[in-house]
Design a protein around this motif. Structure first.
Motif, PDB file in Angstrom:
ATOM      1  N   TYR A 159      73.480 -16.079  22.469  1.00  0.00           N
ATOM      2  CA  TYR A 159      72.872 -14.887  21.898  1.00  0.00           C
ATOM      3  C   TYR A 159      72.005 -14.223  22.950  1.00  0.00           C
ATOM      4  N   GLN A 160      72.293 -12.952  23.234  1.00  0.00           N
ATOM      5  CA  GLN A 160      71.555 -12.188  24.236  1.00  0.00           C
ATOM      6  C   GLN A 160      70.352 -11.544  23.579  1.00  0.00           C
ATOM      7  N   LEU A 161      69.174 -12.125  23.830  1.00  0.00           N
ATOM      8  CA  LEU A 161      67.953 -11.587  23.240  1.00  0.00           C
ATOM      9  C   LEU A 161      67.608 -10.222  23.818  1.00  0.00           C
ATOM     10  N   SER A 162      67.788 -10.090  25.120  1.00  0.00           N
ATOM     11  CA  SER A 162      67.521  -8.849  25.825  1.00  0.00           C
ATOM     12  C   SER A 162      68.316  -8.879  27.116  1.00  0.00           C
ATOM     13  N   THR A 163      68.101  -7.907  27.958  1.00  0.00           N
ATOM     14  CA  THR A 163      68.866  -7.872  29.215  1.00  0.00           C
ATOM     15  C   THR A 163      68.551  -9.051  30.121  1.00  0.00           C
ATOM     16  N   ASN A 164      67.387  -9.672  29.940  1.00  0.00           N
ATOM     17  CA  ASN A 164      67.025 -10.783  30.826  1.00  0.00           C
ATOM     18  C   ASN A 164      66.647 -12.062  30.071  1.00  0.00           C
ATOM     19  N   GLN A 165      66.959 -12.120  28.786  1.00  0.00           N
ATOM     20  CA  GLN A 165      66.673 -13.326  28.014  1.00  0.00           C
ATOM     21  C   GLN A 165      67.904 -13.739  27.215  1.00  0.00           C
ATOM     22  N   GLN A 166      68.113 -15.051  27.120  1.00  0.00           N
ATOM     23  CA  GLN A 166      69.319 -15.555  26.485  1.00  0.00           C
ATOM     24  C   GLN A 166      69.041 -16.884  25.801  1.00  0.00           C
ATOM     25  N   ALA A 193      70.370 -27.116  22.977  1.00  0.00           N
ATOM     26  CA  ALA A 193      69.859 -25.755  22.879  1.00  0.00           C
ATOM     27  C   ALA A 193      69.173 -25.396  24.190  1.00  0.00           C
ATOM     28  N   ALA A 194      69.318 -24.140  24.596  1.00  0.00           N
ATOM     29  CA  ALA A 194      68.762 -23.717  25.885  1.00  0.00           C
ATOM     30  C   ALA A 194      68.214 -22.296  25.780  1.00  0.00           C
ATOM     31  N   TYR A 195      67.192 -22.055  26.584  1.00  0.00           N
ATOM     32  CA  TYR A 195      66.615 -20.713  26.716  1.00  0.00           C
ATOM     33  C   TYR A 195      66.567 -20.373  28.198  1.00  0.00           C
ATOM     34  N   LYS A 196      66.942 -19.109  28.530  1.00  0.00           N
ATOM     35  CA  LYS A 196      66.921 -18.672  29.927  1.00  0.00           C
ATOM     36  C   LYS A 196      66.258 -17.302  30.032  1.00  0.00           C
ATOM     37  N   TYR A 197      65.511 -17.180  31.089  1.00  0.00           N
ATOM     38  CA  TYR A 197      64.860 -15.889  31.380  1.00  0.00           C
ATOM     39  C   TYR A 197      65.093 -15.550  32.841  1.00  0.00           C
ATOM     40  N   ASN A 198      65.558 -14.340  33.108  1.00  0.00           N
ATOM     41  CA  ASN A 198      65.799 -13.869  34.463  1.00  0.00           C
ATOM     42  C   ASN A 198      65.023 -12.576  34.674  1.00  0.00           C
ATOM     43  N   GLY A 199      63.908 -12.658  35.384  1.00  0.00           N
ATOM     44  CA  GLY A 199      63.114 -11.469  35.647  1.00  0.00           C
ATOM     45  C   GLY A 199      63.103 -11.119  37.117  1.00  0.00           C
ATOM     46  N   ASP A 200      62.308 -10.125  37.486  1.00  0.00           N
ATOM     47  CA  ASP A 200      62.231  -9.718  38.879  1.00  0.00           C
ATOM     48  C   ASP A 200      61.585 -10.793  39.747  1.00  0.00           C
ATOM     49  N   GLN A 246      77.912  -7.184  20.984  1.00  0.00           N
ATOM     50  CA  GLN A 246      77.310  -7.084  22.309  1.00  0.00           C
ATOM     51  C   GLN A 246      76.305  -8.203  22.563  1.00  0.00           C
ATOM     52  N   SER A 247      75.815  -8.821  21.491  1.00  0.00           N
ATOM     53  CA  SER A 247      74.792  -9.860  21.629  1.00  0.00           C
ATOM     54  C   SER A 247      75.334 -11.268  21.453  1.00  0.00           C
ATOM     55  N   TRP A 248      76.383 -11.423  20.655  1.00  0.00           N
ATOM     56  CA  TRP A 248      76.864 -12.757  20.314  1.00  0.00           C
ATOM     57  C   TRP A 248      78.203 -13.060  20.982  1.00  0.00           C
ATOM     58  N   TRP A 249      78.316 -14.295  21.524  1.00  0.00           N
ATOM     59  CA  TRP A 249      79.573 -14.824  22.051  1.00  0.00           C
ATOM     60  C   TRP A 249      79.778 -16.205  21.470  1.00  0.00           C
ATOM     61  N   LEU A 250      81.019 -16.529  21.089  1.00  0.00           N
ATOM     62  CA  LEU A 250      81.302 -17.781  20.388  1.00  0.00           C
ATOM     63  C   LEU A 250      82.550 -18.423  20.955  1.00  0.00           C
ATOM     64  N   SER A 251      82.538 -19.753  21.040  1.00  0.00           N
ATOM     65  CA  SER A 251      83.708 -20.514  21.463  1.00  0.00           C
ATOM     66  C   SER A 251      83.820 -21.758  20.599  1.00  0.00           C
ATOM     67  N   ALA A 252      85.043 -22.069  20.158  1.00  0.00           N
ATOM     68  CA  ALA A 252      85.291 -23.262  19.354  1.00  0.00           C
ATOM     69  C   ALA A 252      86.587 -23.910  19.842  1.00  0.00           C
ATOM     70  N   GLY A 253      86.600 -25.228  19.950  1.00  0.00           N
ATOM     71  CA  GLY A 253      87.787 -25.914  20.446  1.00  0.00           C
ATOM     72  C   GLY A 253      87.971 -27.276  19.822  1.00  0.00           C
ATOM     73  N   VAL A 254      89.223 -27.730  19.787  1.00  0.00           N
ATOM     74  CA  VAL A 254      89.569 -29.058  19.289  1.00  0.00           C
ATOM     75  C   VAL A 254      90.537 -29.691  20.283  1.00  0.00           C
ATOM     76  N   ARG A 255      90.340 -30.973  20.554  1.00  0.00           N
ATOM     77  CA  ARG A 255      91.183 -31.713  21.482  1.00  0.00           C
ATOM     78  C   ARG A 255      91.570 -33.048  20.846  1.00  0.00           C
ATOM     79  N   PHE A 256      92.847 -33.408  20.956  1.00  0.00           N
ATOM     80  CA  PHE A 256      93.317 -34.697  20.447  1.00  0.00           C
ATOM     81  C   PHE A 256      93.931 -35.489  21.594  1.00  0.00           C
ATOM     82  N   VAL A 314      63.470 -18.701  34.679  1.00  0.00           N
ATOM     83  CA  VAL A 314      63.084 -19.877  33.906  1.00  0.00           C
ATOM     84  C   VAL A 314      64.278 -20.323  33.070  1.00  0.00           C
ATOM     85  N   SER A 315      64.515 -21.601  33.012  1.00  0.00           N
ATOM     86  CA  SER A 315      65.516 -22.149  32.103  1.00  0.00           C
ATOM     87  C   SER A 315      65.011 -23.476  31.572  1.00  0.00           C
TER      88      SER A 315
END
Length: 708
Positions: A441-448, A503-510, A379-389, A514-515
């Motif tokens: 990684y979803q730190l909380s409902t409004n932080q990532q 690397a990025a941090y995002k916060y979505n509050g009322d 529920q907290s982690w999402w991952l993507s990996a790709g290769v292109r030639f 912030v990003s």
């Protein structure tokens, strides 16, 4: 029709770069904009902070939609500025227009991809800086910009009826610019027919001192016809395009555009597969005939240059769910570009008796395959990996100089260079391997938190490899940097290889949004330039320029972006909020830590925004720091710090929208840090050397749009 309604009808949206990773994740789920609304809802996508009007209210070039959203521009012609992402310009960014890869067919890149679509034609615009997924596109190291106008609208009746339309007009006082745009659609449940058009005519603008910035005038028009058909599981769309630019001034180039006519055709097929899988196929052609010369007393001369280019490509994409929480994206793509660049002889001058053949039957072909895997680990982690030639081949035929005779008793450098070029093996093959890893990684409902790691490649373009001339006149016709220098190609250039960490941090509050994003890119075999000579057409030291040859070296680029939006009140007077942005970028060569060319200095923006019903207002203050880190090899100018105050107000009443703006409210004088030098001004009066191009002074702007 619910199964495919998501990709059959979308409102206008623009994704912002304040977190390139979030956008990359969203794009990786929809390489052809085919994903379900429900699926997209599970992917965090950053929308533009603050206010945004509909696209039909934005007239002019497509760059107007991308400025201020993480995309800088190297100023050139009025509709042909080159985008800059993470300090890198031009071909280092993959720009896709309706999914098609369009190549700039010009030694000065006067017709880049974004010049072929107007702002009012754009329905979606997505930007991924740095770490872009392999499914978004290859042959780039700086990122991907995707703009689309192919968004067929369907109705609810069995017969074809009027669906929607709008007409827009605008005026800008600083350049006496007239803008027009229109969109119209008729449709049934299964058939859609639409037209999009835009026209723009501008004189040279004035700076903050009231002086004309000469050779910045232009005229352009774009047209597009789209026909589409659909049933319950599939959709077919065909789009035909035409552009005509009869003239466009380029103040920072030795030449101007005297004609640019292009035609394009695109066919797209989309199919909903079993188990929520999707398939899409697209075939593209784009052809252009481009002419350079002189058309205005603001920059005079006589020297025709003619270019013809054709892009052919196809893309096949599959989206295949392989489990409840896992998806596989696979694709195969092919791109073929053909170019002829000939400079007709001018009888009675030194540019005779032969035509100068710069690129003869040049070709650049790319064959690509990719695979990309995405997984919800928890529920907290999402991952993507790709290769292109990608396998890239470039080649060109034999060339010739204007003359094989000595020039004014001196050896003919161009004739000798042409002979050496014709005797060499000119075919080159490159193998490009891209790999990306994205995590959220979803730190909380409004932080990532978001992380990205990428290895990306770009093969040199035809002009970087095959521009062979050595004389001053020939070399100064090559180059899209706006620096007044001359350039020589290098057939032995290696592909650029970039390793990027982000690397990025995002916060979505009322009340707060912030990003912040930090990134670092190390580039091996960065295509830069080394000084191999110089010239001076004046008696003043300020008239000196360099002749440079493209070369490979190692470089590092890094930077950070910070965006914040705070809503401090919502009362009977409306909603009030404050927007703040900070953007810093650095770039330097490994050897000697010398600054790279055209790196924008620190930039900040603070805006007060207000909304009351359908009335929106904005007062923004932009500050740009002194540019004192400059590229000595290109004789780059320093620029002073400056600040601009801009006012914007928009009112919508039923189907009518009116926007009024005052840009550069205090009529401040400033020089464009990324604008290059004014060659036009130097040609008119060379006693002051090569000055930096000045920015536009105060401009009163009025737009009106009516939907019907």
């Amino acid at each position: 029709m619910a199964a495919n309604s998501a990709y059959l009808s979308h409102p206008f949206k623009t994704s912002v770069i304040s977190s390139s990773l979030a956008i990359a994740m969203g794009l990786s789920l929809a390489p052809q904009a085919m994903a379900d609304d429900s699926e997209l809802a599970n992917i965090e996508r950053l929308e533009v902070h603050g206010q945004q009007t509909e696209n039909r209210n934005t007239l002019g070039s497509a760059e107007n939609l991308l400025k201020g959203q993480g995309v800088d521009f190297s100023e050139a012609g009025g509709v042909s500025a080159l985008p800059i992402l993470n300090g890198m310009m031009g071909d280092r960014i993959k720009v896709l227009v309706d999914g098609a890869d369009i190549t700039a067919s010009c030694a000065n890149q006067m017709n880049p991809p974004l010049s072929y679509i107007s702002a009012n034609q754009v329905t979606t615009a997505e930007v991924i800086a740095g770490v872009s997924p392999v499914s978004a596109g290859g042959d780039n190291i700086a990122g991907v910009i995707k703009v689309s106008s192919l968004n067929p609208k369907f109705g609810e009746s069995d017969s074809i009826k009027w669906n929607s339309g709008d007409i827009s007009t605008g005026y800008r006082s600083v350049s006496d610019t007239l803008l027009l745009g229109t969109n119209a659609t008729v449709a049934s449940k299964n058939i859609s027919l639409s037209y999009q058009g835009a026209y723009e005519d501008a004189n040279s603008y004035k700076d903050g001192n009231g002086d004309k910035v000469i050779d910045t005038l232009y005229r352009a028009q774009n047209h597009a016809l789209t026909a589409a058909w659909r049933d319950e599981t599939q959709q077919v769309a065909i789009k035909l395009t035409h552009q005509n630019i009869p003239f466009q001034g380029f103040a920072n180039q030795y030449m101007d555009m005297t004609d640019n006519k292009s035609y394009g055709a695109l066919a797209r097929y989309q199919l909903k597969l079993d188990d929520d899988g999707e398939f899409s196929a697209q075939f593209n052609w784009h052809g252009v005939k481009h002419e350079m010369g002189f058309f205005t007393p603001e920059k005079t001369g006589k020297m025709p240059m003619n270019t013809e280019g054709d892009d052919y490509s196809y893309q096949l994409h599959w989206r295949l769910p392989i489990g409840d929480d896992s998806t596989l994206l696979v694709g195969q793509e092919y791109y073929s570009y053909q170019l002829d660049d000939v400079w007709p002889a001018v009888p009675g001058t030194m540019m005779a008796p032969n035509d100068y053949i710069n690129i003869n039957d040049g070709e650049r072909r790319r064959a690509a395959v990719y695979g990309e895997w995405q997984q919800d680990l928890s529920q907290s982690w999402w991952l993507s990996a790709g290769v292109r030639f990608e396998y890239v081949t470039t080649n060109t035929g034999e060339v010739q100089a204007y003359s094989n005779m000595p020039m004014m008793g001196m050896p003919n450098m161009d004739a000798a260079a042409a002979q050496a070029f014709n005797e060499m093996d000119r075919k080159r093959d490159d193998n490009l391997i891209d790999a990306t890893l994205l995590a959220r990684y979803q730190l909380s409902t409004n932080q990532q938190l978001e992380f990205g790691l990428a290895r990306k490649n770009r093969a040199p373009n035809l002009y970087e490899r095959y521009s062979w001339g050595r004389g001053t006149m020939a070399t100064t016709m090559i180059g899209w940097y706006g620096d007044g220098n001359g350039y020589v190609g290098n057939p032995d250039l290696k592909p650029e290889t970039a390793h990027t960490l982000s690397a990025a941090y995002k916060y979505n509050g009322d009340s707060w949004q912030v990003s912040t994003t930090a990134w670092y890119t190390a580039v091996t075999d960065y295509v830069d330039a080394e000084v191999i000579g110089s010239f001076n057409r004046t008696s003043s030291p300020d008239g000196k320029r360099n002749i440079l040859q493209f070369t490979n070296l190692d470089a590092n680029l890094y930077g950070a972006r910070f965006n914040a939006l705070y809503q401090f009140a919502e009362t009977s007077t409306g909603k009030w909020q404050v927007l703040g942005k900070v953007n810093v970028t650095r770039g330097e060569r490994d050897e000697g830590d010398e600054p790279l060319y055209q790196i924008k200095p620190l930039q900040t923006e603070l805006a007060l925004q207000h909304q009351l019903g359908q009335w929106e207002n904005s007062l923004s203050w932009q500050w740009v720091a002194t540019k004192d880190r400059v590229d000595d090899r290109r004789l780059e100018n320093e620029t002073d710090s400056y600040s601009l105050l801009n006012l914007n107000s928009s009112m919508k009443w039923q189907d009518l929208t009116v926007t009024f703006a005052v840009n550069n409210l205090f009529d401040s004088y400033y020089e464009l840090p990324l604008g290059g030098v004014s060659v036009a001004e130097f040609k008119a009066d060379n006693t002051n050397g090569f000055n930096q191009i000045a920015g536009a002074g105060r401009s009163f702007e009025l737009n009106a749009s009516y939907a019907f």
